[in-house]
Enzyme design. Structure first.
Site, mmCIF file in Angstrom:
data_model
loop_
_atom_site.group_PDB
_atom_site.id
_atom_site.type_symbol
_atom_site.label_atom_id
_atom_site.label_comp_id
_atom_site.label_asym_id
_atom_site.label_seq_id
_atom_site.Cartn_x
_atom_site.Cartn_y
_atom_site.Cartn_z
ATOM 1 N N ASP A 188 0.959 -1.073 -0.151
ATOM 2 C CA ASP A 188 -0.037 0.068 -0.011
ATOM 3 C C ASP A 188 0.926 1.136 -0.043
ATOM 4 O OD1 ASP A 188 -2.992 1.129 0.678
ATOM 5 O OD2 ASP A 188 -1.492 2.100 1.777
ATOM 6 N N TYR A 239 3.240 9.795 -0.429
ATOM 7 C CA TYR A 239 4.636 9.207 0.244
ATOM 8 C C TYR A 239 5.745 9.395 -0.545
ATOM 9 C CZ TYR A 239 0.663 6.607 2.371
ATOM 10 O OH TYR A 239 -0.810 6.188 3.014
ATOM 11 N N LYS A 241 -2.632 5.799 -4.357
ATOM 12 C CA LYS A 241 -3.490 6.742 -4.363
ATOM 13 C C LYS A 241 -3.489 8.281 -4.891
ATOM 14 C CE LYS A 241 -3.615 4.532 0.429
ATOM 15 N NZ LYS A 241 -2.219 4.505 0.827
ATOM 16 N N HIS A 296 -7.519 9.509 -2.168
ATOM 17 C CA HIS A 296 -6.937 9.410 -1.145
ATOM 18 C C HIS A 296 -7.610 10.287 0.196
ATOM 19 C CE1 HIS A 296 -2.499 9.402 1.078
ATOM 20 N NE2 HIS A 296 -3.232 9.194 1.812
HETATM 21 P P1 NDP Z 1 0.787 1.652 11.752
HETATM 22 O O1 NDP Z 1 -0.300 1.504 12.451
HETATM 23 O O2 NDP Z 1 1.295 0.459 10.771
HETATM 24 O O3 NDP Z 1 2.281 1.584 12.671
HETATM 25 C C1 NDP Z 1 3.489 1.884 12.233
HETATM 26 C C2 NDP Z 1 4.424 1.667 13.637
HETATM 27 O O4 NDP Z 1 4.348 0.805 14.124
HETATM 28 C C3 NDP Z 1 5.732 2.406 13.211
HETATM 29 O O5 NDP Z 1 6.188 3.034 14.253
HETATM 30 C C4 NDP Z 1 6.464 0.808 13.322
HETATM 31 O O6 NDP Z 1 7.811 1.101 13.762
HETATM 32 C C5 NDP Z 1 5.470 0.289 14.281
HETATM 33 N N1 NDP Z 1 5.521 -1.124 14.414
HETATM 34 C C6 NDP Z 1 5.244 -1.993 13.202
HETATM 35 N N2 NDP Z 1 5.167 -3.238 13.567
HETATM 36 C C7 NDP Z 1 5.752 -3.296 14.964
HETATM 37 C C8 NDP Z 1 5.608 -4.393 15.847
HETATM 38 N N3 NDP Z 1 5.643 -5.681 15.394
HETATM 39 N N4 NDP Z 1 6.087 -4.188 17.139
HETATM 40 C C9 NDP Z 1 6.340 -2.875 17.368
HETATM 41 N N5 NDP Z 1 6.265 -1.773 16.664
HETATM 42 C C10 NDP Z 1 5.775 -2.103 15.414
HETATM 43 O O7 NDP Z 1 0.899 3.036 10.960
HETATM 44 P P2 NDP Z 1 0.986 3.567 9.673
HETATM 45 O O8 NDP Z 1 0.439 5.060 9.770
HETATM 46 O O9 NDP Z 1 2.177 3.523 8.989
HETATM 47 O O10 NDP Z 1 -0.335 3.082 8.858
HETATM 48 C C11 NDP Z 1 0.112 1.985 8.143
HETATM 49 C C12 NDP Z 1 -0.317 2.413 6.827
HETATM 50 O O11 NDP Z 1 -1.612 2.877 6.334
HETATM 51 C C13 NDP Z 1 0.804 3.247 6.209
HETATM 52 O O12 NDP Z 1 1.909 3.003 6.044
HETATM 53 C C14 NDP Z 1 -0.118 3.640 4.872
HETATM 54 O O13 NDP Z 1 0.175 2.576 3.614
HETATM 55 C C15 NDP Z 1 -1.570 3.571 5.344
HETATM 56 N N6 NDP Z 1 -2.051 5.076 5.687
HETATM 57 C C16 NDP Z 1 -2.918 5.528 4.896
HETATM 58 C C17 NDP Z 1 -3.437 6.791 5.087
HETATM 59 C C18 NDP Z 1 -4.629 7.064 4.394
HETATM 60 O O14 NDP Z 1 -5.083 8.375 4.478
HETATM 61 N N7 NDP Z 1 -5.240 6.383 3.467
HETATM 62 C C19 NDP Z 1 -3.156 7.361 6.459
HETATM 63 C C20 NDP Z 1 -2.111 6.805 7.115
HETATM 64 C C21 NDP Z 1 -1.627 5.608 6.917
HETATM 65 P P3 NDP Z 1 8.940 0.820 12.838
HETATM 66 O O15 NDP Z 1 8.536 1.418 11.446
HETATM 67 O O16 NDP Z 1 9.933 1.153 13.631
HETATM 68 O O17 NDP Z 1 9.073 -0.864 12.874
#
Ligand code: NDP
Length: 278
Positions: A47, A52, A77, A110
């Protein structure tokens, strides 16, 4: 059920329930690596978004992975600026070019932009009809945005990607989407970068009971609700760990305990998405 299990969208296309999100992954090696690692770990769903700024590296990671294109499900998006500027078609073509793909599996609006959504949806419909997006959908739409869109849409959105996690479980909007035949997809399923959900004591207790991590419990909760989720991580071990969801099942009591963590309307960042002024 396993990492390849798909949910059937309203046009018959299958979307893997689990995908890798790449928001805040830097263009270049970081994004390129996470995409490759994810595909190696079994993910078939990525995704991204033009906003981004990492579509080029997503495309490179896909090619380097060696996975067959038809096995993958790639979402990107349309950003707000292109809706405001009337450059929707050019934006789509730019995304395809950066991704170095002939088509995407899912193209999403988006964010709802007042006065621009209908016009943008007409372009999305053209893109769908051209075969260059296997499905089209929306993101950050609440009930009234969906109602407005459906007034003159020829194609019902296949997906609504919304903020959804244990502090915002979106039960009402998810049920509304289901009633319309729109699949519900969770963004920030783990509460987002810098979020506090992974420290939630109720979730820790449930995780300990199953010998799982809090992240795995949340992603399993999504699966058991029939919600598609796209967790992001830049760590290879976490990308893999986030796929280990298929050897346990949450009990109805645990599902209820997680549902009870809902704090709506205290969203992490916003209320009605269309009132956000960026
Ligand atoms: P997430 O809810 O996926 O959380 C990401 C965070 O969690 C990062 O800090 C990551 O750290 C940490 N993390 C991931 N896996 C673990 C684990 N197993 N244990 C501990 N910490 C963990 O956040 P996002 O906001 O990135 O949302 C996910 C996706 O949703 C985005 O990447 C994007 O593709 C989409 N999105 C879409 C939006 C929209 O408007 N349509 C808005 C926001 C997001 P680290 O990277 O350091 O591991």
């Amino acid at each position: 059920m396993d990492i390849h299990t798909t949910k059937k969208l309203n046009n018959g296309v299958g979307i893997p329930y689990l995908g890798l999100g790449v928001f805040l992954c830097n263009e270049g090696d970081e994004t390129n690596n996470v995409v490759r690692w994810a595909i190696e770990a079994g993910y078939r769903h990525i995704d991204t978004a033009s906003m981004y700024g990492n579509e080029k590296s997503v495309g490179l990671g896909i090619r380097q992975s060696g996975a067959a294109r038809k096995e993958l499900f790639v979402t990107t998006k349309l950003k707000k600026d292109d809706m405001r500027d009337g450059t929707q078609m050019q934006a789509f073509e730019k995304s395809l070019k950066l991704l170095q793909l002939d088509y995407v599996d899912l193209y999403l609006i988006h964010w709802p932009v007042a006065g621009k959504t209908r016009e943008s949806w007409k372009v999305m419909e053209k893109i769908y009809e051209s075969g260059r997006a296997r499905a089209i959908g929306v993101s950050n739409f609440i009930e009234r945005h969906l109602d407005q869109l459906l007034q003159d849409a020829k194609i019902i959105p296949a997906v609504n990607q919304i903020e959804l996690h244990p502090h915002l479980s979106q039960q009402t909007l998810a049920a509304y989407c289901e009633k319309l035949g729109v699949a519900c997809e969770a963004w920030s399923p783990l509460g987002g970068t810098g979020g506090k959900i992974l420290d939630e004591p109720v979730l820790k207790k449930i995780a300990d009971k199953y010998g799982k991590s809090v992240a795995q419990v949340i992603l399993r909760w999504d699966l058991q609700r029939g919600i598609i989720a796209v967790p992001k991580s830049t760590h290879r071990a976490r990308i893999k760990a986030n796929t280990e969801l298929y050897d346990f099942e949450l009990s109805p009591d645990d599902i209820k305990a997680i549902n009870d963590l809902d704090q709506d309307p205290q969203r992490i960042e916003w209320g009605d998405p269309s009132l956000i002024g960026f």
